[in-house]
Design an enzyme around this catalytic site. Sequence first.
Site, short mmCIF file in Angstrom:
data_model
loop_
_atom_site.label_atom_id
_atom_site.label_comp_id
_atom_site.label_asym_id
_atom_site.label_seq_id
_atom_site.Cartn_x
_atom_site.Cartn_y
_atom_site.Cartn_z
N ASN A 217 6.48 -40.51 -58.59
CA ASN A 217 6.54 -39.14 -59.11
C ASN A 217 7.20 -39.21 -60.48
OD1 ASN A 217 6.99 -36.47 -59.71
ND2 ASN A 217 8.47 -36.11 -58.07
N LYS B 103 7.59 -36.88 -62.55
CA LYS B 103 8.27 -35.63 -62.93
C LYS B 103 7.87 -35.26 -64.37
CE LYS B 103 11.76 -36.81 -59.56
NZ LYS B 103 13.11 -36.68 -59.05
N HIS C 4 8.45 -30.03 -53.70
CA HIS C 4 9.53 -30.93 -54.13
C HIS C 4 10.81 -30.12 -54.28
CE1 HIS C 4 11.94 -33.65 -56.52
NE2 HIS C 4 11.15 -34.62 -56.10
N GLU D 140 12.99 -30.10 -56.45
CA GLU D 140 13.21 -29.57 -57.80
C GLU D 140 12.44 -28.27 -57.99
OE1 GLU D 140 12.33 -33.22 -59.84
OE2 GLU D 140 14.18 -34.06 -59.03
N GLU E 169 13.17 -36.25 -48.60
CA GLU E 169 13.98 -36.55 -49.78
C GLU E 169 15.29 -35.78 -49.72
OE1 GLU E 169 11.29 -37.94 -53.25
OE2 GLU E 169 11.40 -35.78 -53.34
N GLY F 39 17.85 -39.05 -57.82
CA GLY F 39 18.34 -39.32 -59.18
C GLY F 39 19.83 -39.61 -59.26
N SER G 23 16.38 -42.13 -54.90
CA SER G 23 17.00 -43.36 -55.40
C SER G 23 16.44 -44.62 -54.76
CB SER G 23 18.53 -43.29 -55.24
OG SER G 23 19.05 -42.24 -56.03
N GLY H 235 10.95 -41.77 -57.81
CA GLY H 235 11.07 -41.06 -59.08
C GLY H 235 11.31 -42.04 -60.21
N GLY H 236 12.56 -42.15 -60.63
CA GLY H 236 12.94 -42.95 -61.79
C GLY H 236 12.33 -44.35 -61.81
P1 13P Z 1 14.52 -40.72 -57.78
O1 13P Z 1 13.76 -41.90 -57.21
O2 13P Z 1 14.62 -40.75 -59.26
O3 13P Z 1 15.82 -40.54 -57.07
O4 13P Z 1 13.64 -39.42 -57.46
C1 13P Z 1 13.15 -39.24 -56.17
C2 13P Z 1 12.20 -38.12 -56.19
O5 13P Z 1 12.58 -36.97 -56.36
C3 13P Z 1 10.78 -38.43 -56.01
O6 13P Z 1 10.03 -37.28 -55.81
#
Ligand code: 13P
Length: 251
Positions: free
Chosen positions: A12, A14, A99, A101, A169, A175, A214, A235-236
């Site tokens: 993802n 983002k 999600h 967020e 999640e 993050g 993470s 994510g990252g």
């Molecule tokens: P991170 O892997 O950056 O923690 O993000 C997870 C996420 O929100 C994937 O949708």
Amino acid sequence: MTAEITPLIAGNWKMNGTSVALAEVRNLAARLAEGGPPRCTIVICPPATLLERLSEFAAPAGIVTGGQDCHPALSGAHTGDISAQMLADAGAQYTIVGHSERRTNHRETDELVRLKALAAMAANLIPIICVGETEADRDAGRAESVVASQLAGSIPDEWAGQGIVIAYEPVWAIGTGRTPTAADIEQMHNAIRRDLVTRFGDRGAATRILYGGSMKPSNAAEILRIENVNGGLVGGASLLANDFHAIISAV
Ligand code: 13P
């Protein structure tokens, strides 16, 4: 992991990535071509602006694409929104919905997430329905009940096409570099599996449950080994080909 379910590793991105970021996917495709066939489905959910371009050149490398959100309606006067049909038209096979967020930044409710999942399935996309507790929920001992209630409200009763994917999640792990213990992940994923089986029988037993928050090369193997963890939503670490490839290789 559960042997009969093909794992899924989804990236993802983002709100990250312009044309330059496509080089990372070319890099990833080259690395995948060097190894044997991956033992998982690989999905990248880039920003909508890159979806079509990425879908075109990622497909031959066995990478499929997804959206990060969709509107519950097919079309109409919804400035700035994107429909599931548009995502499919741009090459997507999946879309993330609900999600944390979006639940936080756009006040999305379980009911809205459910409608988005329905819209995704109507457009032949597989919705990746996200759930997860906040740190306050976990500290108060209500992580499982919060997730159960999100599942109850966000998953439609009727499934179309190839069904759904669930992503657990924990909000506090996104993050932050923090992850739950393996035992905590196992407990939550087992609870989600029980829920899915109670509600949907065999289809619930075959549904992929991803862990997200993470996930990185250093912890992926340990997390992916846990019972009822059928992949990851990353994510990252999905932004860099090296890291994402290492997670794919950990399957
Ligand atoms: P991170 O892997 O950056 O923690 O993000 C997870 C996420 O929100 C994937 O949708």
